[in-house]
Structure formats: structure tokens, C-alpha cells
Design a protein around this motif. Structure first.
Motif, PDB file in Angstrom:
ATOM      1  N   ALA A  91      32.530  50.104  45.123  1.00  0.00           N
ATOM      2  CA  ALA A  91      32.955  49.618  46.435  1.00  0.00           C
ATOM      3  C   ALA A  91      32.587  48.142  46.597  1.00  0.00           C
ATOM      4  O   ALA A  91      33.377  47.339  47.102  1.00  0.00           O
ATOM      5  N   THR A  92      31.385  47.790  46.149  1.00  0.00           N
ATOM      6  CA  THR A  92      30.956  46.386  46.205  1.00  0.00           C
ATOM      7  C   THR A  92      31.909  45.508  45.399  1.00  0.00           C
ATOM      8  O   THR A  92      32.285  44.411  45.828  1.00  0.00           O
ATOM      9  N   SER A  93      32.290  45.993  44.230  1.00  0.00           N
ATOM     10  CA  SER A  93      33.159  45.210  43.348  1.00  0.00           C
ATOM     11  C   SER A  93      34.521  44.968  43.963  1.00  0.00           C
ATOM     12  O   SER A  93      35.131  43.910  43.765  1.00  0.00           O
ATOM     13  N   SER A  94      35.004  45.949  44.721  1.00  0.00           N
ATOM     14  CA  SER A  94      36.278  45.762  45.417  1.00  0.00           C
ATOM     15  C   SER A  94      36.148  44.676  46.475  1.00  0.00           C
ATOM     16  O   SER A  94      37.028  43.814  46.620  1.00  0.00           O
ATOM     17  N   LEU A  95      35.023  44.683  47.194  1.00  0.00           N
ATOM     18  CA  LEU A  95      34.782  43.675  48.224  1.00  0.00           C
ATOM     19  C   LEU A  95      34.710  42.271  47.622  1.00  0.00           C
ATOM     20  O   LEU A  95      35.133  41.293  48.231  1.00  0.00           O
ATOM     21  N   LEU A  96      34.168  42.179  46.385  1.00  0.00           N
ATOM     22  CA  LEU A  96      34.014  40.886  45.707  1.00  0.00           C
ATOM     23  C   LEU A  96      35.198  40.553  44.803  1.00  0.00           C
ATOM     24  O   LEU A  96      35.214  39.495  44.180  1.00  0.00           O
ATOM     25  N   ASP A  97      36.131  41.491  44.715  1.00  0.00           N
ATOM     26  CA  ASP A  97      37.315  41.305  43.866  1.00  0.00           C
ATOM     27  C   ASP A  97      36.919  41.082  42.410  1.00  0.00           C
ATOM     28  O   ASP A  97      37.471  40.223  41.711  1.00  0.00           O
ATOM     29  N   LEU A  98      35.950  41.885  41.925  1.00  0.00           N
ATOM     30  CA  LEU A  98      35.465  41.778  40.548  1.00  0.00           C
ATOM     31  C   LEU A  98      36.245  42.702  39.624  1.00  0.00           C
ATOM     32  O   LEU A  98      36.653  43.804  40.013  1.00  0.00           O
ATOM     33  N   ASP A  99      36.409  42.271  38.396  1.00  0.00           N
ATOM     34  CA  ASP A  99      37.014  43.099  37.355  1.00  0.00           C
ATOM     35  C   ASP A  99      36.014  44.195  36.966  1.00  0.00           C
ATOM     36  O   ASP A  99      34.891  43.905  36.551  1.00  0.00           O
ATOM     37  N   LEU A 100      36.389  45.448  37.087  1.00  0.00           N
ATOM     38  CA  LEU A 100      35.473  46.559  36.832  1.00  0.00           C
ATOM     39  C   LEU A 100      35.049  46.654  35.371  1.00  0.00           C
ATOM     40  O   LEU A 100      34.021  47.271  35.057  1.00  0.00           O
ATOM     41  N   ASN A 101      35.803  46.057  34.481  1.00  0.00           N
ATOM     42  CA  ASN A 101      35.446  46.117  33.058  1.00  0.00           C
ATOM     43  C   ASN A 101      34.116  45.428  32.763  1.00  0.00           C
ATOM     44  O   ASN A 101      33.502  45.651  31.724  1.00  0.00           O
ATOM     45  N   VAL A 102      33.666  44.575  33.708  1.00  0.00           N
ATOM     46  CA  VAL A 102      32.396  43.882  33.503  1.00  0.00           C
ATOM     47  C   VAL A 102      31.234  44.882  33.432  1.00  0.00           C
ATOM     48  O   VAL A 102      30.180  44.590  32.851  1.00  0.00           O
TER      49      VAL A 102
END
Length: 583
Positions: A135-146
Motif C-alpha cells: 500500500a505504501t508503494s502505491s502511495l509512492l508510485d514505486l516499482d514493486l520489483n524493488v
């Protein structure tokens, strides 16, 4: 796009709060961001509120941030306890399970996300922290592969299925929030430089430095916040022919370290205030027998058990003056994780060169706070063993005399041997002794031996006794600190300069013998001096007054509630000195 972010996860101790922050921060570290992490935790194994605050930046950061952008909450207590830190426009990501609420009429966005439900549907509620990361990654628009490599490293030993399930949980959390978010709420970080750096707590840097500095034996008794040093070396020292022994108490740990050093093996121990109190008599033994000894004191809230998991810097006077009688002693205080690595190596060198105990001071924030560390330069490592003589350097003894182990010398440092060296036989005792180590109560001998011992550290050579950030020949204000206060002071300095205030900064890295020659000119050239420290009695300020004078210039800024300094607190205090006409 933003260049800095503050993120915090909170819940009950024992439900994966630390691992949530760990996975999130490691992934961002590998992208090249600078990070600073600090844990608030209770002095119990399970239960009680805990949180992990991570600061992410495109530039170096060394302190906790003043405010908070994102709060991940696994219970209502986390919101109630931490909500005041959220800035306008901040976001709360909370587990829908407990029906989260936030105060009315605030400009904070609440997203109720079914962390537990999603995790349970995927196989186990234990993965709710991974859902929160998603959920945090969506808020930050991060690539989940990281996160893939991080998850594989942490869970790989449990099998590929566990790795895949955790990645599914991250993706599910991201997808759920993505469907609720509006673009104006997202907090996209500027791209980092992608460089690989270490991310470590101070205790790990100390342990690694001790290993690199030639230490091969650590006797110790576990205590917060020092235990990680011992835990790190339990697995590492045997690979280099060394060992760690968990002793029955701190007295045994200290005396075993003395015995090992006497035998020629670099050894040390680590503890916190209560443990150091037990070691005081043994530290005196190191002093009078002139046996090298390194002891790490990870300061925490006192007195007695006090606040064992909270920040404090109240051991200075005890470390300098705690032993009965008078012995030479060195007290060091690194201010960053990187300094902790290099300085502990220097501590071993100084202990052997001056044949005395070296107290290596850290505090809980420095010991357990996690910082980005630039790649370590192992070419800087230097091993110096001082006046240690080998077989071929010792002359034949005449008339069955003993070797003059405690010979009176101009420098105060006597020749030293280890047991078994030919022509090096001598007596060792904790009572006063003559040059050959034999007990002696002769007044003239006592005077000679006392003066010899105390003479040795009068001209101690330490490369950087004070970290200086001096921008002005004549400053409106000099801010002084030690250990972990450096980061908050540095940020406050930037703000003060923007306010038009000329400010210099000195971080004391050698507490005893005090670096008067380095500090005095800075004090003299400043209109006012502010000493920032986590204790109630202004111990560093008092030490400064004893050594440099100018008591009329020195003002205390003290904090002793168990929490570290924040940059805005230091900035506000400095501004107050001007507003009330003190400068």
C-alpha cells in the motif's frame, strides 16, 4: 516530486513492526536513497506500542525528521500516539480490522486498508505487514520489483512458495490502495542516484570495526542497547579465529577482557550504564596494572534500570570520574555510524599505545538508529600496538632481577611484554608496585608511579578530537554536542544561516582528556555557546566550563524525556537566544 519523505509504521511490539520497516528501508537503500531510521520500543519482549520511523532522502540525513508524511497503523493506539507528527496533507494507512478513526477537522487523509483480511486470504495474517508495504508503494508510485530481492533474501530459506506469497501480499496491498488513491495524494520521490551504500546501525559498525581492528575476543553480558554488538560477533569472530563468551555478569566480562589483553590478544566488552557501574573496580585494575582495555558504553536512560530502551547521554561524568583513585583514562564519543567504525579501531590502538582503559561512548540513538553509510575505506585501517616488545628486543636480565614492566619514563609509557617472552618476567598486582611490579608502599615510589601513569595521556594524539563545521571567524553562536545530536544540530545550522544568524558547530569526539586547544578558540570567537545534550544536569557543558572557562557564555539545552532531539527543537532554542536579547 519530493526529495525527502518521512514514513512511520506502528503497532504492538512483537507483530512485525521492525521487519516492516526493515524491508521498506532496505529496498529504498538499494535504489540509492539516503536513509535514517529510529525505533521507539518498550522494555519488554511482546506487547506495548512500538514504531519505526524511516526518513528517506536524496541527500545525506543524520536525524529524525520533525514531522511525518505517512503513518502506517496496525492499531488505533498508533494513530493516537503519533498523529500529532503528521503534516498537513499527510496520509494514514490503517488496518481496516480495528475501524480506524482520526481527529476531525484535520487536513490528513485516512485510508482504511484491510491489511489483515488480505493477508489471511493469501494464507496467513502474519503477512499483513507485507500488504502494508504494498500500500505504501502505491502511495509512492514505486516499482514493486524493488522488493523482490529483499524478500528472497529474508524469506528464501523458508522456500520459494513463501517468497511468492509475500510478493503476492505486497502486490495485493498496492492494487487495493491504487483503486482508492487520487493522483494529488500521491507522494512521488525524486529519483535517487542509484549508488550502493551500506545501511547499518551503530552497533553493527562498532562490531565490524572491532573485527577489522584486530579484536579476537569479546566477553560480555547481554544488555540493551549493547547486545547487537555481541550478537553480530557471535557469528563473525569464529571465522577469524576469535570467539565470544557470554559471561555470568559484567564484572566477569571486564576482568576476562583484561586477562586477554594482558596475554596479548585484543579484547573488549560492551555494556550500558548499569553494567559499567559493576565494572568500575575492574577498570581501576586495568589502570594500575597498565593493561590495555576497551569498553563500550551504549548510554541509555537511567538511573538504575531507568528507561532501558530510551535515549539519554548521562554517563559522561561517571565514565571520567567513576573509578576510585586516579588513573589515566581515555573517553571517546563518535557522532555518526561511519565514525563509530573508524573510531573503535583507533580505541584499540590508543589502549595499547597508552596502556590504559579506553571508554567508547555511544548512546541509544547512535547504537540502534540505522543510517546510510558510505562505503568503508579499509585502507585507512592501521594497527598500532605501542611499546610492545618481542623476544629479540629484550636484553638479558642480570642478578635474577625482574623485567622493568613499570619503568618510569618521560612519556609515562613503559615497555610492555606478554607472558612467556624470554627475559620479560615481571610481577603484576593490583596494589601499588615498583618498576618490576613488586608491591611497594614507599612514598617516593608511589609518587613516581602515580605521576608516570598520569603523564601518559597529557599529550594524547587523536586525529580528530572535535568534528568542526566552522563557517565564520566570529560567530553569533557556537553550538556544541556529542554523539547522536550531530544530525539535529546540522539541520538547525542550515535553518539558522537562512535566518541570517552566523553559527558554528563543534561535535566533541574526545571527551577525556578534553580537547581544550580545539574548543577554546571556537568558544572565544563566539558571542554565545549553546551545548545540546540528552541529560538533566548539563554534563558536557560542565566539563567544558572546567576545561575552557567562559561560563558566562555557555547556555544549556537539555532533553531528558527519553526522546532524541529534533532539528526544529534545536533551531527554536537557538532563535530564543536572539529573541530575548541574549545575543
Amino acid at each position: 516530486m519530493i526529495n525527502q519523505l518521512s514514513w512511520k509504521v506502528g503497532g504492538q511490539q512483537g507483530e512485525g513492526i521492525e521487519s516492516t520497516g526493515e524491508i521498506f528501508s532496505i529496498a529504498l537503500n538499494r535504489l540509492g536513497y539516503y536513509l535514517y531510521g529510529y525505533r521507539h520500543f518498550s522494555s519488554r519482549i511482546k506487547g506495548g506500542h512500538t514504531n519505526n520511523k524511516i526518513r528517506v532522502s536524496t541527500t545525506q540525513v543524520r536525524s529524525i525528521s520533525d514531522d511525518l508524511d505517512i503513518l502506517v497503523a496496525f492499531d488505533q493506539e498508533t494513530i493516537d500516539f503519533n498523529f500529532h507528527e503528521l503534516r498537513d496533507g499527510g496520509v494514514v494507512l490503517a488496518d481496516a480490522k480495528f475501524g480506524p478513526t482520526i481527529p476531525e477537522n484535520t487536513n490528513v487523509h485516512l485510508y482504511s486498508v484491510p491489511f489483515t483480511q488480505i493477508a489471511t486470504e493469501l494464507g496467513t495474517s502474519l503477512m499483513k505487514n507485507m500488504v502494508a508495504i504494498g500500500a505504501t508503494s502505491s502511495l509512492l508510485d514505486l516499482d514493486l520489483n524493488v522488493y523482490l530481492n529483499v524478500v528472497e533474501e529474508i524469506f528464501g530459506r523458508k522456500g520459494q512458495q513463501v517468497v511468492e506469497k509475500n510478493m503476492e501480499a505486497i502486490k495485493a496491498g498496492a492494487e487495493f490502495l491504487e483503486n482508492q488513491l487520487s493522483e494529488d495524494v500521491k507522494m512521488k520521490l525524486e529519483k535517487a542516484d542509484g549508488k550502493q551504500r551500506m545501511f547499518m546501525i551503530g552497533n553493527d559498525a562498532i562490531a565490524l570495526g572491532a573485527l577489522a581492528g584486530g579484536a579476537r575476543f569479546m566477553p560480555a553480558y547481554p544488555i540493551t542497547p549493547a547486545s547487537e554488538i555481541m550478537e553480530y560477533l557471535i557469528s563473525k569472530l569464529p571465522e577469524f579465529g576469535g570467539t565470544v563468551i557470554q559471561t555470568e555478569d559484567e564484572i566477569a566480562a571486564c576482568t576476562m577482557a583484561i586477562g586477554s589483553n594482558y596475554a596479548g590478544v585484543r579484547a573488549f566488552t560492551a555494556s550500558a550504564g548499569p553494567g559499567l557501574s559493576l565494572m568500575m573496580e575492574s577498570i581501576g585494575l586495568s589502570g594500575i596494572t597498565e593493561t590495555p582495555l576497551v569498553i563500550i558504553d551504549t548510554q541509555r536512560g537511567g538511573p538504575s534500570t531507568g528507561l532501558p530502551t530510551k535515549q539519554e547521554q548521562s554517563d559522561l561524568m561517571a565514565m571520567i570520574y567513576g573509578t576510585h583513585g586516579e588513573i589515566p583514562k581515555i573517553v571517546m564519543a563518535p557522532s555518526t555510524v561511519q565514525e563509530a567504525f573508524y573510531d573503535i579501531i583507533e580505541a584499540f590502538n590508543l589502549a595499547e599505545e597508552y596502556q590504559c582503559p579506553v571508554i567508547f561512548l555511544t548512546d541509544l540513538q547512535l547504537s540502534l538508529g540505522k543510517q546510510t553509510v558510505e562505503p568503508l575505506d579499509y585502507s585507512q585501517i592501521e594497527i598500532r600496538r605501542g611499546n610492545l616488545l618481542l623476544d629479540d628486543e629484550l636484553p638479558e636480565l642480570e642478578n635474577k632481577e625482574y623485567f622493568k614492566r613499570y619503568e618510569v619514563t618521560e612519556s609515562g609509557v613503559s615497555p610492555r611484554v606478554v607472558p612467556g617472552v624470554k627475559n620479560g618476567i615481571h610481577h603484576v598486582t593490583g596494589v601499588e608496585h615498583n618498576e618490576q611490579g613488586k608491591p611497594s608502599e614507599v612514598a617516593s615510589n608511589r609518587k613516581d608511579q602515580m605521576e608516570k601513569r598520569l603523564r601518559k595521556i597529557k599529550n594524547i594524539q587523536f586525529k580528530t578530537p572535535v568534528y568542526k563545521n566552522v563557517k565564520h571567524e566570529e560567530a553569533d553562536l557556537l553550538v556544541v554536542g556529542f554523539n547522536s545530536t550531530r544530525g539535529a544540530i546540522e539541520e538547525a545550522m542550515t535553518r539558522l544561516e537562512n535566518d541570517g544568524i552566523k553559527v558554528n558547530h563543534a561535535q566533541v569526539r574526545l571527551i577525556h582528556p578534553f580537547p581544550t586547544d580545539d574548543i577554546l578558540p571556537l568558544v572565544q570567537s563566539a558571542k554565545k555557546v549553546l551545548v545540546v545534550e540528552n541529560n538533566a544536569t548539563g554534563q558536557l557543558a560542565n566539563i567544558m566550563k572546567m576545561n575552557v572557562g567562559h561560563a558566562d557564555k555557555i547556555t544549556n539545552f537539555l532533553k531528558y524525556d527519553g526522546n532524541p532531539f529534533l532539528p526544529h527543537e534545536v533551531h527554536t532554542k537557538c532563535k530564543e537566544l536572539f529573541e530575548y536579547g541574549n545575543i
